[in-house]
Scaffold this active site. Structure first.
Site, PDB file in Angstrom:
ATOM      1  N   SER A   1      -9.864  -0.919   6.988  1.00  0.00           N
ATOM      2  CA  SER A   1      -9.230  -0.703   5.683  1.00  0.00           C
ATOM      3  C   SER A   1      -8.485  -1.908   5.107  1.00  0.00           C
ATOM      4  O   SER A   1      -8.051  -1.872   3.957  1.00  0.00           O
ATOM      5  CB  SER A   1      -8.280   0.490   5.737  1.00  0.00           C
ATOM      6  OG  SER A   1      -9.005   1.692   5.684  1.00  0.00           O
TER       7      SER A   1
ATOM      8  N   SER B   1      -9.733   1.441   2.822  1.00  0.00           N
ATOM      9  CA  SER B   1      -8.890   2.251   1.969  1.00  0.00           C
ATOM     10  C   SER B   1      -7.821   1.460   1.217  1.00  0.00           C
ATOM     11  O   SER B   1      -7.339   1.907   0.187  1.00  0.00           O
ATOM     12  CB  SER B   1      -8.199   3.315   2.806  1.00  0.00           C
ATOM     13  OG  SER B   1      -7.282   2.720   3.718  1.00  0.00           O
TER      14      SER B   1
ATOM     15  N   LYS C   1       0.865  -1.184   0.000  1.00  0.00           N
ATOM     16  CA  LYS C   1       0.000   0.000   0.000  1.00  0.00           C
ATOM     17  C   LYS C   1       0.900   1.233   0.000  1.00  0.00           C
ATOM     18  O   LYS C   1       1.909   1.264   0.708  1.00  0.00           O
ATOM     19  CB  LYS C   1      -0.878  -0.038   1.243  1.00  0.00           C
ATOM     20  CG  LYS C   1      -1.935   1.052   1.328  1.00  0.00           C
ATOM     21  CD  LYS C   1      -2.771   0.887   2.598  1.00  0.00           C
ATOM     22  CE  LYS C   1      -3.934   1.851   2.669  1.00  0.00           C
ATOM     23  NZ  LYS C   1      -4.753   1.650   3.898  1.00  0.00           N
TER      24      LYS C   1
END
Lengths: 489, 97
Positions: free
Chosen positions: A182, A158, A83
């Site tokens: 997330s 996310s 990420k």
């Protein structure tokens, strides 16, 4: 010799085993995944940056190490996507924000250092909602990631880029961060395993901070065994993170699916309403499968669950308003204003131009909740209510070993469906928020498919430090084969 | 819960965020709506409840106050990210008159 289309379907455990035994070249594995990215990421948009050169170079180094007769690490040749709020030295870390345009990480996060130390190969940096604030990747300053199962729908967020990359066979392993769901929510919407470890179980050194009392790094994989393997590498104490638990890394043996005598708690407050019928059906099927493997279920009461949304959206933005104060146009990122020699104007203009609307909204919400005259009514009240929510978990874990809930109320939603109303977007995380507030571990495991062909996930939450036990349940659900197949791309 | 435009502008100033008039109007409604949802907490009796300081009860973690010496390469990597610099310094507008 396996072809590229077979290599991208191997688990991380299978790759590491084959590379260590010399049956497979790390370079071939890396190349196959880079080819896959080139073939399908134009549709999915999971990656913000593909590190082709460094990935192939790292893979060749692993192959050389083996031919020199040296033993290889636990993730030998395993391609990993990160990420883009996790630092890997020499690569961008954008947090999907304009305010970090051009920023290059000067150092490796501890998790990246440990991945590299275990001979994993970093493939690239994945998309997210700006600063990890969102549930769909629609808040990325660059572009939204598509759900590989239905390109008209969100992958969740996310950490949507990491989830989509693993689901679309662009990587067998990805790391994300989970502040209120997330990791688990996108894992559920993309049909893969996503683990949010116990708070402090994985070092956050090198993770760009969002809400420090809630943030935790964890893995996305397609199997429970791979999640255990990843945890055995990235977990454990780190003196560079002051919130890192002092205990040594928990043992993460390959999980078995035997659940004899395990007590599963069903929090009735999670199941009282608002569940889509397909999610309800998948949840019931998962429970039957777990009972068939020896688990016992009972209802538990968690009466403060309904306050979790308010508590979370006061505490997380408050912490964010403080953490994000560092992005001010002074030491990094684009600088705006200040030409007239006014420092305040430099701050306001750099931040006004650099942050997107959701980040501004949350910074303002947090600033408001912490401001003089409102602190007691909002922030302090939320911290007290958090104690009550944590108390619900403590009480439940007196009676049961693990809590089971749906991960989300419904499968993946369509683009634009919730962007007009921030509150409705926040409500899509209602089942995953309490876990972060209590600091315990949670995992989402694929448990079924909706009539429209969309994955559905079930969440397990355990006592602090008992994350390995959650993967045992994940393994049991896998064995029940309630979910199979891969997205057609 | 309703916020005025002046409230929003004040919070934006505290947060060091430049916001346009159009943003002020939009945030006014959205923040008011979100804070309205949070008024549910007022009904909760927390008179005898301690605020959470750490979810798992970890207390202060100390380390020796010793400067870490960075290699010239590590220093260069940090300075490369600065929008304006002069020698081994990050340059900013004058802070003190």
């Amino acid at each position: 010799m396996m072809g590229g289309t077979d290599l991208i379907r191997l688990s991380a455990s299978a790759i590491a085993g084959a590379v260590s035994r010399g049956e497979l070249k790390a370079e071939a594995v890396a190349q196959a995944h880079l080819d896959r990215i080139a073939a399908v990421d134009g549709k999915v948009n999971a990656f913000l940056k593909v590190l082709s050169g460094p990935a192939l170079e790292a893979a060749r180094a692993v192959d050389l190490k083996r031919s020199a007769g040296k033993p290889l690490g636990a993730l030998a040749g395993v391609p990993v996507a990160l990420k883009d709020n996790i630092c890997a030295a020499g690569a961008q870390v954008s947090c999907a924000s304009r305010i970090l345009d051009g920023y290059i990480a000067p150092y490796d996060a501890t998790v990246v250092e440990r991945l590299k130390g275990a001979d994993a190969v970093v493939l690239g940096k994945t998309n997210l909602d700006e600063f990890a604030m969102g549930s769909s990747t629609e808040n990325s300053a660059f572009f939204p990631t598509k759900n590989p199962w239905d390109l008209g729908r969100v992958p969740g967020g996310s950490s949507g880029g990491s989830a989509a990359a693993v689901a679309a066979r662009m990587a067998p392993l990805a790391l994300g961060s989970d502040t209120g769901g997330s990791i688990r929510q996108p894992a559920a919407l993309c049909g893969i395993v996503g683990l949010k470890p116990t708070y402090g179980a994985v070092s956050r050194y090198g993770l760009v901070a969002f809400a420090s009392s809630l943030d935790q790094i964890g893995p996305f994989t397609r199997t429970a065994e791979d999640a255990a393997l990843a945890m055995s590498v990235i977990g454990g104490h780190d003196p560079r993170d002051s919130t890192s638990l002092p205990a040594p890394a928990a043992a993460f043996a390959a999980p078995t699916g035997d659940l004899k005598g395990l007590r599963l708690g069903l929090p009735k407050e999670y199941l009282e309403g608002g569940l889509e019928p397909s999610m309800r059906a998948a949840f019931d099927a998962a429970l039957s499968a777990l009972k068939a493997r020896g688990a016992i279920t009972r209802e538990v009461a968690m009466p403060h669950t309904k306050y979790a949304l308010s508590v979370y959206y006061l505490i997380a933005p408050s912490e964010a308003s403080s953490n994000l104060a560092r992005f001010d146009g002074v030491r990094y990122g684009p600088r705006k204003g200040g030409a007239s020699g006014n420092l305040l104007e430099l701050y306001e203009e750099s931040r006004g131009a650099g942050f997107g609307p959701e980040v501004k909204r949350r910074i303002m919400l947090g600033t408001y909740a912490l401001s003089s005259g409102y602190y007691d009514a909002y922030y302090l009240k939320a911290q007290k209510a958090r104690t009550l929510i944590k108390g619900d978990f403590d009480a439940a874990f007196e009676d049961v070993d693990v809590l089971v809930t749906p991960t989300t109320p419904a499968p993946a939603f369509r683009f634009g469906e919730k962007t007009g109303d921030p509150l409705s977007m926040y409500l899509s995380d209602v089942f995953t928020l309490p876990c972060n507030l209590a600091g315990v571990g949670g995992v989402s495991v694929p448990a079924g498919v909706s009539p429209e062909g969309l994955p559905l996930g079930v969440q397990f939450m355990g006592r602090a430090g008992e994350d390995a036990g959650l993967l045992r349940l994940a393994r049991a659900l896998e064995d029940a084969k309630l979910f199979s197949g891969e997205p057609a791309l | 819960m309703s916020l005025s435009s002046a409230d929003v502008k004040k919070v934006a100033r505290l947060a060091r965020l430049k916001v346009s008039d159009e943003e002020v109007e939009r945030f006014k409604g959205q923040l008011g709506n979100i804070l309205g949802h949070m008024s549910d907490l007022a009904a909760l009796d927390t008179a005898k409840v301690e605020p959470t300081a750490h979810a798992l009860g970890l207390v202060n973690v100390m380390r020796a106050d010793v400067a870490q010496v960075l290699s010239p390469e590590a220093r260069a990597a940090i300075f490369k990210n600065a929008p304006e610099r002069e020698g081994p310094y990050v340059k900013v507008p004058k802070v003190i008159e």
